[in-house]
Design a protein around this motif. Structure first.
Motif, PDB file in Angstrom:
ATOM      1  N   VAL A 296       2.748   1.344  -5.323  1.00 24.43           N
ATOM      2  CA  VAL A 296       3.607   2.571  -5.051  1.00 24.43           C
ATOM      3  C   VAL A 296       4.567   2.791  -5.165  1.00 24.43           C
ATOM      4  CG1 VAL A 296       3.899   3.775  -2.580  1.00 24.43           C
ATOM      5  CG2 VAL A 296       1.441   2.465  -3.407  1.00 24.43           C
ATOM      6  N   VAL A 298       8.970   3.747  -4.035  1.00 25.77           N
ATOM      7  CA  VAL A 298       9.166   4.846  -3.287  1.00 25.77           C
ATOM      8  C   VAL A 298      10.808   4.300  -3.364  1.00 25.77           C
ATOM      9  CG1 VAL A 298      10.170   5.427  -0.507  1.00 25.77           C
ATOM     10  CG2 VAL A 298       7.704   4.651  -1.034  1.00 25.77           C
ATOM     11  N   ASP A 331      -2.140  -5.214  -4.638  1.00 25.21           N
ATOM     12  CA  ASP A 331      -1.391  -4.123  -3.907  1.00 25.21           C
ATOM     13  C   ASP A 331       0.073  -4.320  -5.209  1.00 25.21           C
ATOM     14  OD1 ASP A 331      -2.682  -2.323  -2.479  1.00 25.21           O
ATOM     15  OD2 ASP A 331      -3.701  -3.863  -2.109  1.00 25.21           O
TER      16      ASP A 331
ATOM     17  N   ILE B 113     -11.159   5.395  -4.648  1.00 21.42           N
ATOM     18  CA  ILE B 113     -11.729   4.648  -3.339  1.00 21.42           C
ATOM     19  C   ILE B 113     -13.242   4.204  -4.112  1.00 21.42           C
ATOM     20  CG2 ILE B 113     -12.464   6.792  -2.268  1.00 21.42           C
ATOM     21  CD1 ILE B 113     -10.738   5.514  -0.259  1.00 21.42           C
ATOM     22  N   GLU B 117     -14.640   1.271   1.496  1.00 25.21           N
ATOM     23  CA  GLU B 117     -13.634   2.283   2.079  1.00 25.21           C
ATOM     24  C   GLU B 117     -13.283   3.456   1.971  1.00 25.21           C
ATOM     25  OE1 GLU B 117      -9.937  -0.317  -0.563  1.00 25.21           O
ATOM     26  OE2 GLU B 117     -11.345   1.515  -2.263  1.00 25.21           O
ATOM     27  N   PRO B 134      -2.247   3.875   0.382  1.00 27.13           N
ATOM     28  CA  PRO B 134      -1.344   3.397   0.242  1.00 27.13           C
ATOM     29  C   PRO B 134       0.072   4.296  -0.578  1.00 27.13           C
ATOM     30  CG  PRO B 134      -2.553   1.395  -0.342  1.00 27.13           C
ATOM     31  CD  PRO B 134      -4.017   2.758   0.204  1.00 27.13           C
ATOM     32  N   ARG B 135      -1.245   5.323  -1.025  1.00 23.56           N
ATOM     33  CA  ARG B 135      -0.363   5.843  -1.940  1.00 23.56           C
ATOM     34  C   ARG B 135       0.625   6.820  -1.058  1.00 23.56           C
ATOM     35  NH1 ARG B 135       0.557   6.330  -7.067  1.00 23.56           N
ATOM     36  NH2 ARG B 135      -1.104   4.387  -7.764  1.00 23.56           N
ATOM     37  N   GLY B 138       3.661   5.642   0.837  1.00 23.03           N
ATOM     38  CA  GLY B 138       4.387   6.075  -0.055  1.00 23.03           C
ATOM     39  C   GLY B 138       5.685   7.002  -0.457  1.00 23.03           C
ATOM     40  N   LEU B 141       7.070   8.105   2.922  1.00 22.95           N
ATOM     41  CA  LEU B 141       7.976   7.790   3.343  1.00 22.95           C
ATOM     42  C   LEU B 141       8.612   7.786   2.045  1.00 22.95           C
ATOM     43  CD1 LEU B 141       7.243   3.243   3.041  1.00 22.95           C
ATOM     44  CD2 LEU B 141       8.439   4.858   4.505  1.00 22.95           C
ATOM     45  N   HIS B 164       7.657   3.709  11.114  1.00 24.89           N
ATOM     46  CA  HIS B 164       8.647   3.262   9.457  1.00 24.89           C
ATOM     47  C   HIS B 164       7.764   2.082   8.967  1.00 24.89           C
ATOM     48  CE1 HIS B 164      11.570   1.957   6.041  1.00 24.89           C
ATOM     49  NE2 HIS B 164      11.320   4.019   6.104  1.00 24.89           N
ATOM     50  N   ARG B 168       5.301   1.321   6.135  1.00 26.93           N
ATOM     51  CA  ARG B 168       5.359   0.540   4.532  1.00 26.93           C
ATOM     52  C   ARG B 168       5.118  -1.199   4.276  1.00 26.93           C
ATOM     53  NH1 ARG B 168      10.292  -2.973   4.859  1.00 26.93           N
ATOM     54  NH2 ARG B 168      10.371  -2.962   2.558  1.00 26.93           N
ATOM     55  N   ALA B 171       2.136   0.711   3.457  1.00 28.68           N
ATOM     56  CA  ALA B 171       1.803   1.133   0.896  1.00 28.68           C
ATOM     57  C   ALA B 171       1.975  -0.667   0.712  1.00 28.68           C
ATOM     58  CB  ALA B 171       3.630   1.549   1.146  1.00 28.68           C
ATOM     59  N   ARG B 172       1.834  -1.584   1.525  1.00 25.56           N
ATOM     60  CA  ARG B 172       2.447  -2.626   0.757  1.00 25.56           C
ATOM     61  C   ARG B 172       0.948  -3.199   0.755  1.00 25.56           C
ATOM     62  NH1 ARG B 172       6.536  -5.846   4.510  1.00 25.56           N
ATOM     63  NH2 ARG B 172       5.171  -7.866   3.649  1.00 25.56           N
ATOM     64  N   GLY B 173      -0.047  -2.358   1.037  1.00 30.27           N
ATOM     65  CA  GLY B 173      -1.750  -2.399   1.110  1.00 30.27           C
ATOM     66  C   GLY B 173      -2.775  -3.087   2.223  1.00 30.27           C
ATOM     67  N   TYR B 174      -1.665  -3.342   3.760  1.00 33.38           N
ATOM     68  CA  TYR B 174      -2.037  -4.291   4.258  1.00 33.38           C
ATOM     69  C   TYR B 174      -3.194  -2.764   5.457  1.00 33.38           C
ATOM     70  CZ  TYR B 174       0.837  -7.595   4.722  1.00 33.38           C
ATOM     71  OH  TYR B 174       1.782  -9.455   4.182  1.00 33.38           O
ATOM     72  N   ASP B 178      -5.114  -5.906   9.462  1.00 32.22           N
ATOM     73  CA  ASP B 178      -3.403  -6.771   9.676  1.00 32.22           C
ATOM     74  C   ASP B 178      -2.274  -5.936  10.077  1.00 32.22           C
ATOM     75  OD1 ASP B 178      -5.527  -8.045   7.871  1.00 32.22           O
ATOM     76  OD2 ASP B 178      -5.070  -6.711   5.942  1.00 32.22           O
ATOM     77  N   ARG B 182      -0.398  -8.312  12.769  1.00 32.18           N
ATOM     78  CA  ARG B 182       1.910  -8.965  12.232  1.00 32.18           C
ATOM     79  C   ARG B 182       1.915  -8.446  13.111  1.00 32.18           C
ATOM     80  NH1 ARG B 182       2.718 -10.304   6.516  1.00 32.18           N
ATOM     81  NH2 ARG B 182       5.878  -9.419   6.399  1.00 32.18           N
TER      82      ARG B 182
END
Lengths: 400, 219
Positions: A296, A298, A331, B113, B117, B134-135, B138, B141, B164, B168, B171-174, B178, B182
């Motif tokens: 992905v 941005v 990812d 997918i 999922e 995630p896409r 993105g 964002l 935001h 993010r 988008a990072r795959g979490y 998760d 975090r």
């Protein structure tokens, strides 16, 4: 009159190098005769040109003198002709003056069919000339203004032409008969049109259909060629393969290719932006290393030196994950903001203890950490055995 | 309770695939309470099947003969209790995705997918949550790029700093879980942030979104 100043300087240069014989000037409007004579006599070319113009229009003597001058002079010394954007207009103006002079001379001498014929004829001729004067090439930006000017030009030209012809016809007394003939012609043409219209319409439609068919055929052929080269080849490879992982890889690569072809994401040649480069790199790593890369991106920026550095470190990180993490999915998230480029590469695989990596394994320290550090960036590596690894790359953006 | 699902997709093979995969999942030890109560291959058929079967969730293809997935969404826009739509597409084009989500879909997943999922996404949409792949995170964002608003500012054209941050991480795959771990927040809180983002996406007048919408004659 700045233009004349420049011309004078030029003339002075030529004068110093003057040959004994009368040579035509390179700084010319028509053939360079007036300029050459001015050099020879040491006067302003403008004066000579004015004299030629005046004597041409009043009696035609100038035309005769100019012609004689052209005959007795020699061509200018070799060298590229001075190119000036104004030259074209001056030249056209001069030709117009010469033509006018010839006409005036002819009228004075008596070779003249009479004003009532010549004036409309002149108008018609000017109309034709105006219609065909090219407006020069234009950029797309001012194409609308260009179009408007072209329309105006056409209207003026055709108007002059029609006025000329009409006036000519009416003066020669043929207008009445012309009207009658026109009527007759209109009746005949109208009758023919009614008679032939259906056939003509059919013919046009057939031509249209044929064209549409040809276009469709061409498109079909292009699609067939593309599918043959890509999808069919992949399907054949998949049939021949008995390794499920390899099959999945082939199918995935084909899917990416086909998708970028269908939805216009394809880039001819090398990608020019970071976004496109990341997509291409992800696809390449996917097919080489049997792993799903969810990339992905941005924001975007041109693929400059910093972006290439990030891309190389990013690739290395993904390949590392594919090789060692024992996962089927990585990812990737890349973000471009005003100040920096950030990339995250994450897997939920085996993980490792960064402190326990032996010193002879240079992959991470050289290809990733070192590479990014040399470009002024930083790397954060987080990994826990059993839960996965995330690498964060940060690089300041190069100033433009 | 089983989630009743209608599958709207013009490729019979893909429908069969989804049916088979979700069926396979149900046989595993973890029972997935999804029942496919209807299938449709075109806009008109979809509207008819959805009216007849009243599903909780509709899996909706973006590209559909007869007007696309958005035509289906439009048909149910003014209903008092419309089903929840989850968009499903092979298209990665940002404008396709943003357009369908702005038209009312509760989320977007790509057809790559996997079954687990997908089942999870269906269950979450059924529970009223938004599903951000995630896409999609993105794309959002990108669309909301720029300044971040103050936490108390309900400005529709901006994301809060927390939203935001959550996007993010998606988008990072979490996963939501998760992310909750975090940020020391509950999954429920993460879900409410994501739903707020979805609402902003659907209501915002932000010019990129408006441009997309105008291009597709959505407004």
């Amino acid at each position: 009159m700045a233009g004349w100043g420049i011309l004078c300087d030029d003339a002075a240069v030529t004068r110093r190098a003057a040959l004994p014989r009368f040579s035509r000037s390179r700084d010319r409007v028509l053939a360079g005769v007036a300029g050459g004579a001015a050099d020879r006599w040491g006067v302003e070319p403008a004066v000579v040109r004015a004299a030629v113009a005046v004597t041409s229009l009043a009696g035609g003597l100038g035309v005769v003198a100019y012609g004689l001058g052209a005959l007795v002079s020699v061509p200018p010394a070799s060298g590229a002709a001075r190119s000036s954007p104004r030259r074209d207009h001056r030249r056209e103006l001069a030709i117009a003056c010469a033509v006018a002079a010839v006409l005036v001379a002819a009228r004075t001498v008596g070779l003249w069919p009479g004003d009532e014929v010549m004036l409309p004829a002149a108008a018609a001729a000017v109309g034709v000339a105006v219609t065909w004067i090219p407006l020069g090439t234009t950029t797309a930006a001012d194409s609308r203004r260009h179009l408007a000017r072209r329309a105006l030009q056409l209207a003026a030209g055709i108007g002059l032409l029609i006025a000329g012809v009409w006036s000519l016809a009416s003066r020669t007394g043929g207008l009445a008969s012309v009207g009658a003939s026109l009527g007759a012609i209109a009746v005949v043409v109208g009758g023919l049109a009614m008679f032939a219209a259906p056939a003509l319409g059919r013919l046009l439609r057939t031509l249209d259909d044929e064209r549409a068919l040809r276009i469709r055929e061409d498109e079909r052929a292009a699609v067939a060629a593309h599918l043959h080269d890509s999808v069919l080849q992949s399907l054949v490879l998949i049939q021949r393969s008995d390794d499920p992982r390899r099959m999945a890889t082939l199918a995935r690569r084909q899917e990416r290719e086909l998708r970028s072809w269908l939805y216009g994401g394809a880039q001819p040649g090398d990608p020019a932006t970071l976004h496109a480069a990341v997509a291409a790199m992800a696809a390449a790593v996917e097919s080489d290393h049997d792993v799903r890369v969810e990339a992905v991106v941005v924001g975007d920026q041109p693929l400059d030196e910093r972006a290439r550095t990030l891309l190389a470190a990013l690739r290395e990180s993904i390949v590392n994950a594919a090789r060692h993490a024992e996962v089927d999915r990585v990812d990737v998230f890349v973000e471009v903001d005003e100040a920096e480029l950030t990339a995250y590469i994450r897997d939920t695989g085996r993980g490792f203890d960064p402190a326990a990596v032996p010193d002879d394994r240079r992959g991470i320290s050289d290809s990733i950490v070192g590479r990014v550090a040399r470009a002024g960036g930083s790397t954060v590596l987080q990994s826990t055995p059993g839960t996965g690894t995330e690498i964060e790359l940060r690089l300041p953006r190069s100033r433009r | 309770m089983t989630v009743r699902v209608v599958l709207v997709e013009d490729h019979a093979l893909f429908r069969a695939g989804v049916r088979a995969e979700l069926g396979e999942l149900a046989q595993d030890d973890e029972p997935v309470p999804i029942e496919i109560v209807g299938e449709a291959a075109s806009v008109d058929e979809a509207i008819e099947v959805i009216r007849r079967t009243r599903p909780a969730v509709v899996l909706l293809d973006v590209h559909l003969p007869g007007g696309g997935g958005r035509a289906v969404l439009r048909a149910f826009r003014d209903e008092s209790e419309p089903p929840r739509f989850l968009a499903l597409s092979v298209s990665d084009a940002a404008d396709d995705v943003i357009a369908i989500v702005r038209a009312g879909a509760r989320g977007y997943v790509t057809k790559t997918i996997d079954a687990a999922e997908l089942a999870d996404a269906v269950a979450r949409v059924d529970g009223g949550d938004a599903v951000f792949s995630p896409r999609l995170a993105g794309f959002v964002l990108d669309a909301f790029a720029g300044e971040v608003s103050a936490p108390t500012d309900p400005d529709l054209d901006r994301l809060t700093a927390r939203e935001h941050e959550v996007l993010r991480l998606i988008a990072r795959g979490y996963t939501y879980k998760d992310i909750g771990g975090r940020l020391h927040l509950s999954v429920k809180t993460i879900e409410s942030h994501v739903s707020a983002v979805l609402r902003k996406l659907q209501l915002s007048n932000r010019h990129q979104l408006t441009a997309w919408a105008n291009e597709r004659r959505l407004v």
